[in-house]
Design a protein around this motif. Structure first.
Motif, PDB file in Angstrom:
ATOM      1  N   SER A   8      22.536  69.054  53.214  1.00 38.89           N
ATOM      2  CA  SER A   8      21.426  69.620  52.451  1.00 38.89           C
ATOM      3  C   SER A   8      21.762  71.041  52.005  1.00 38.89           C
ATOM      4  N   MET A  61      23.693  65.109  46.963  1.00 36.14           N
ATOM      5  CA  MET A  61      22.526  64.249  46.744  1.00 36.14           C
ATOM      6  C   MET A  61      21.312  65.083  46.330  1.00 36.14           C
ATOM      7  N   ASP A  63      18.816  64.441  44.327  1.00 38.40           N
ATOM      8  CA  ASP A  63      17.532  63.729  44.307  1.00 38.40           C
ATOM      9  C   ASP A  63      16.978  63.497  45.711  1.00 38.40           C
ATOM     10  N   LYS A  64      17.857  63.430  46.709  1.00 34.19           N
ATOM     11  CA  LYS A  64      17.412  63.213  48.091  1.00 34.19           C
ATOM     12  C   LYS A  64      17.081  64.527  48.803  1.00 34.19           C
ATOM     13  N   ASP A  65      17.685  65.596  48.336  1.00 29.62           N
ATOM     14  CA  ASP A  65      17.463  66.914  48.948  1.00 29.62           C
ATOM     15  C   ASP A  65      16.252  67.560  48.272  1.00 29.62           C
ATOM     16  N   LEU A 114      16.457  65.190  54.148  1.00 29.41           N
ATOM     17  CA  LEU A 114      17.480  64.483  53.378  1.00 29.41           C
ATOM     18  C   LEU A 114      17.939  63.234  54.126  1.00 29.41           C
ATOM     19  N   ASN A 117      15.419  60.565  53.952  1.00 28.46           N
ATOM     20  CA  ASN A 117      15.408  59.900  52.642  1.00 28.46           C
ATOM     21  C   ASN A 117      16.536  58.885  52.501  1.00 28.46           C
ATOM     22  N   THR A 118      17.682  59.183  53.097  1.00 26.07           N
ATOM     23  CA  THR A 118      18.836  58.283  52.951  1.00 26.07           C
ATOM     24  C   THR A 118      18.864  57.186  54.013  1.00 26.07           C
TER      25      THR A 118
END
Length: 203
Positions: A8, A61, A63-65, A114, A117-118
């Motif tokens: 992140s 990432m 969009d995930k962070d 993060l 999310n993953t």
């Protein structure tokens, strides 16, 4: 191939921020071995930030962070105004000291978001976050043992009011924030899994 997959950037930004503030406080308030350690840690963190932003951006990432930094920065600022050191130092320095203590306690939250999310955590990232958890557990244990060893005199040496308790509470909070992840990390390692898969609701 070097990648930033799973790291992140926002957590790194928060880490750099609290380290920079703490380094300033260290220079103007105490200047000891921690000053050297914080300087080295800040330099390493800035290097990581540089690599993610410029050299490894294609593997970041974005969009995930998606953790909003003001969710932690604003509460830390507000808390700083209510609970800060009561020492003889300049008020600005005391407020900065309190701010970096509070921010450090929650700086890992974007990293945990993060990973949430993953759901799948790469080995390198898992090792890194687990190392953070161990470091913060040892830091918390150090504070608790110091308080017990001095029979509470350490807390009174920090000042009066809410501040001494908030310092200890911050250490405990940052330890327990990572406790859940560390449990699943250890479970995964002993289970022989190279990639950590987090159940729903973890972190």
């Amino acid at each position: 191939m070097v990648v930033s997959l799973g790291l992140s950037l926002k957590s790194q930004d928060l880490t750099a921020l609290f380290l920079a503030v703490r380094l300033y406080c260290s220079f103007v308030m105490e200047y000891d071995i921690h000053t050297i350690l914080d300087t080295a840690t800040l330099a390493a963190t800035l290097f990581v930030i540089y690599m993610i932003r410029f050299k490894l951006r294609s593997t970041y990432m974005l969009d995930k962070d998606n953790f909003k930094l003001y969710y932690v920065i604003v509460p830390c600022v507000v808390l700083t105004t209510f609970a800060h050191p009561t020492t003889s130092h300049n008020i600005v320095n005391r407020l900065c000291w309190a701010f970096c203590v509070y921010l450090e306690a929650v700086s890992v939250l974007p990293q945990l978001r993060l990973m949430q999310n993953t759901k799948i955590v790469e080995p390198f990232t898992a090792h890194y976050v687990f190392a953070l958890g161990v470091a913060r557990f040892l830091s918390c244990a150090h504070w608790v043992l110091q308080v017990l060893d001095t029979r509470g005199r350490l807390l009174t040496a920090l000042g009066y009011g809410l501040w001494p308790s908030m310092v200890l509470l911050s250490e405990i909070v940052q330890t327990f924030i990572l406790a859940d992840f560390c449990y699943y990390y250890v479970k995964s390692v002993f289970g022989g899994q190279l990639v950590l898969r987090l159940p729903s609701g973890v972190v």
